[in-house]
Motif scaffolding. Structure first.
Motif, mmCIF file in Angstrom:
data_model
loop_
_atom_site.group_PDB
_atom_site.id
_atom_site.type_symbol
_atom_site.label_atom_id
_atom_site.label_comp_id
_atom_site.label_asym_id
_atom_site.label_seq_id
_atom_site.Cartn_x
_atom_site.Cartn_y
_atom_site.Cartn_z
ATOM 1 N N GLU A 182 23.417 70.875 20.867
ATOM 2 C CA GLU A 182 23.685 72.235 21.356
ATOM 3 C C GLU A 182 23.482 73.220 20.212
ATOM 4 O OE1 GLU A 182 27.362 74.853 23.300
ATOM 5 O OE2 GLU A 182 27.653 72.759 22.748
ATOM 6 N N VAL A 183 22.761 74.305 20.475
ATOM 7 C CA VAL A 183 22.604 75.386 19.500
ATOM 8 C C VAL A 183 23.785 76.333 19.668
ATOM 9 C CG1 VAL A 183 21.108 77.211 18.623
ATOM 10 C CG2 VAL A 183 20.101 75.171 19.677
ATOM 11 N N ARG A 184 24.513 76.577 18.585
ATOM 12 C CA ARG A 184 25.766 77.331 18.700
ATOM 13 C C ARG A 184 25.786 78.645 17.938
ATOM 14 N NH1 ARG A 184 30.924 73.137 18.847
ATOM 15 N NH2 ARG A 184 30.372 72.173 20.854
ATOM 16 N N GLY A 185 24.749 78.952 17.173
ATOM 17 C CA GLY A 185 24.788 80.226 16.455
ATOM 18 C C GLY A 185 23.540 80.442 15.640
ATOM 19 N N VAL A 186 23.426 81.647 15.113
ATOM 20 C CA VAL A 186 22.289 82.006 14.267
ATOM 21 C C VAL A 186 22.762 82.993 13.215
ATOM 22 C CG1 VAL A 186 21.577 83.898 15.815
ATOM 23 C CG2 VAL A 186 19.904 82.861 14.261
ATOM 24 N N GLU A 187 22.174 82.892 12.030
ATOM 25 C CA GLU A 187 22.497 83.813 10.942
ATOM 26 C C GLU A 187 21.308 83.865 9.998
ATOM 27 O OE1 GLU A 187 25.974 81.984 9.333
ATOM 28 O OE2 GLU A 187 24.848 80.506 8.165
ATOM 29 N N ALA A 188 21.291 84.900 9.164
ATOM 30 C CA ALA A 188 20.230 84.996 8.166
ATOM 31 C C ALA A 188 20.368 83.873 7.157
ATOM 32 C CB ALA A 188 20.289 86.351 7.470
ATOM 33 N N ALA A 189 19.264 83.244 6.808
ATOM 34 C CA ALA A 189 19.279 82.203 5.784
ATOM 35 C C ALA A 189 19.344 82.870 4.423
ATOM 36 C CB ALA A 189 18.036 81.335 5.889
ATOM 37 N N ALA A 190 20.353 82.512 3.652
ATOM 38 C CA ALA A 190 20.528 83.125 2.334
ATOM 39 C C ALA A 190 21.044 82.066 1.363
ATOM 40 C CB ALA A 190 21.506 84.295 2.420
ATOM 41 N N PRO A 191 20.605 82.145 0.082
ATOM 42 C CA PRO A 191 19.575 83.078 -0.407
ATOM 43 C C PRO A 191 18.189 82.639 0.044
ATOM 44 C CG PRO A 191 20.220 81.589 -2.146
ATOM 45 C CD PRO A 191 21.109 81.262 -0.973
ATOM 46 N N ALA A 192 17.307 83.608 0.249
ATOM 47 C CA ALA A 192 15.959 83.305 0.698
ATOM 48 C C ALA A 192 15.005 84.355 0.163
ATOM 49 C CB ALA A 192 15.903 83.276 2.220
ATOM 50 N N VAL A 193 13.923 83.896 -0.456
ATOM 51 C CA VAL A 193 12.908 84.817 -0.956
ATOM 52 C C VAL A 193 12.147 85.429 0.207
ATOM 53 C CG1 VAL A 193 10.820 85.016 -2.349
ATOM 54 C CG2 VAL A 193 12.696 83.552 -3.125
ATOM 55 N N ALA A 194 11.824 84.608 1.201
ATOM 56 C CA ALA A 194 11.124 85.071 2.388
ATOM 57 C C ALA A 194 12.105 85.109 3.560
ATOM 58 C CB ALA A 194 9.949 84.150 2.698
ATOM 59 N N PRO A 195 11.865 85.972 4.536
ATOM 60 C CA PRO A 195 12.814 86.073 5.658
ATOM 61 C C PRO A 195 12.861 84.793 6.479
ATOM 62 C CG PRO A 195 10.824 87.366 6.084
ATOM 63 C CD PRO A 195 10.754 86.939 4.659
ATOM 64 N N ALA A 196 14.068 84.357 6.810
ATOM 65 C CA ALA A 196 14.251 83.156 7.620
ATOM 66 C C ALA A 196 15.596 83.238 8.325
ATOM 67 C CB ALA A 196 14.181 81.899 6.759
ATOM 68 N N LEU A 197 15.679 82.602 9.482
ATOM 69 C CA LEU A 197 16.919 82.514 10.231
ATOM 70 C C LEU A 197 17.408 81.071 10.227
ATOM 71 C CD1 LEU A 197 16.056 84.773 13.308
ATOM 72 C CD2 LEU A 197 17.709 85.290 11.505
ATOM 73 N N ARG A 198 18.733 80.914 10.158
ATOM 74 C CA ARG A 198 19.364 79.592 10.182
ATOM 75 C C ARG A 198 20.053 79.421 11.539
ATOM 76 N NH1 ARG A 198 22.469 80.207 6.148
ATOM 77 N NH2 ARG A 198 21.355 78.959 4.589
ATOM 78 N N PHE A 199 19.576 78.438 12.316
ATOM 79 C CA PHE A 199 20.212 78.127 13.589
ATOM 80 C C PHE A 199 21.160 76.951 13.394
ATOM 81 C CE2 PHE A 199 16.479 80.460 14.868
ATOM 82 C CZ PHE A 199 16.937 81.241 15.923
ATOM 83 N N LEU A 200 22.364 77.080 13.926
ATOM 84 C CA LEU A 200 23.421 76.094 13.730
ATOM 85 C C LEU A 200 23.472 75.163 14.936
ATOM 86 C CD1 LEU A 200 26.110 78.614 12.412
ATOM 87 C CD2 LEU A 200 24.373 77.350 11.110
ATOM 88 N N LEU A 201 23.343 73.866 14.687
ATOM 89 C CA LEU A 201 23.310 72.859 15.741
ATOM 90 C C LEU A 201 24.556 71.998 15.706
ATOM 91 C CD1 LEU A 201 20.328 73.759 15.717
ATOM 92 C CD2 LEU A 201 19.679 71.356 15.958
ATOM 93 N N HIS A 202 25.084 71.691 16.896
ATOM 94 C CA HIS A 202 26.181 70.742 17.048
ATOM 95 C C HIS A 202 25.635 69.505 17.752
ATOM 96 C CE1 HIS A 202 30.302 69.305 17.692
ATOM 97 N NE2 HIS A 202 29.885 68.931 18.883
ATOM 98 N N LEU A 203 25.847 68.342 17.149
ATOM 99 C CA LEU A 203 25.367 67.079 17.715
ATOM 100 C C LEU A 203 26.553 66.187 18.053
ATOM 101 C CD1 LEU A 203 23.341 68.002 15.196
ATOM 102 C CD2 LEU A 203 22.096 65.977 15.927
ATOM 103 N N HIS A 204 26.460 65.522 19.178
ATOM 104 C CA HIS A 204 27.486 64.553 19.575
ATOM 105 C C HIS A 204 26.798 63.279 20.032
ATOM 106 C CE1 HIS A 204 31.271 62.971 21.098
ATOM 107 N NE2 HIS A 204 30.581 62.554 22.150
ATOM 108 N N ALA A 205 27.285 62.135 19.551
ATOM 109 C CA ALA A 205 26.742 60.830 19.925
ATOM 110 C C ALA A 205 27.874 59.926 20.404
ATOM 111 C CB ALA A 205 26.014 60.191 18.747
#
Length: 212
Positions: free
Chosen positions: A11-34
């Protein structure tokens, strides 16, 4: 897939700017359950923009005209857009864990996803994350491997502001276009010939001449 292989939900649960980062990027937060211990997971992710998953006012339709054509053609042309593909290595876990995928972002308007994201004035971006990969697990003490089911996916509605804020941080009050070398040379010659101090001045002078 063998009956003993673990079932994995993502499940994708959030997004935020990836930092520190020289080039622009987004960090998507994943929750995994097994439902069984995982020794490792190699996770390939395709991120698609589900353009049919939201509404568009007249202002947005005009901004997205280059992608989808005039408003009367949207019934035929509105479609899903590939944003990116990533590969993530998830270490061993039991039960649940979290991981992240990093999505590089560009202001290159030759890229359809950048045109789309720039064209949205507000609201949310309907995203679909399609997952494939290999699950490594123990079965009777032996290391086994199995593929994630083909229908492993997660929908996520990203605020348009997440992308806008990222672009504003890396490219404040600017945008980028790519020119062929011959076009650039002609623009540079125009700038020099008219002793214009910057590129904005050169383009503005041409727009004023053409009445644009």
């Amino acid at each position: 897939m063998p009956a003993t292989s673990p079932a994995v939900r993502i499940e994708v649960r959030g997004v935020e700017a990836a930092a520190p980062a020289v080039a622009p990027a987004l960090r998507f937060l994943l929750h995994l359950h097994a439902d069984a211990p995982i020794r490792a997971l190699t996770l390939a992710t395709q991120v698609r923009i589900d353009a049919t998953g939201r509404g568009y006012d007249e202002h947005a339709r005009q901004r997205l005209r280059e992608l989808f054509g005039p408003p009367e053609a949207w019934g035929r042309n509105l479609s899903s857009l590939l944003w990116t593909q990533t590969l993530t290595h998830v270490p061993a876990f039991t039960g649940s864990t979290t991981t992240q995928i990093i999505v590089a972002c560009t202001y290159d308007f030759d890229v359809a996803a950048a045109k789309y994201l720039h064209g949205l004035p507000d609201g949310e971006v309907p995203l679909r994350f399609l997952f494939t990969g290999t699950i490594f697990y123990l079965d009777d003490g032996r290391l086994q491997a199995a593929h994630l089911p083909w229908d492993t996916e997660s929908d996520f509605r990203m605020p348009v502001s997440a992308w806008q804020d990222l672009m504003d941080r890396h490219f404040p009050d600017t945008a980028w276009i790519r020119l062929e070398r011959d076009t650039f040379d002609r623009l540079y010659a125009h700038r020099v010939r008219h002793t214009l101090p910057g590129w904005d001045d050169a383009v503005r002078s041409l727009l004023e001449t053409s009445g644009g």
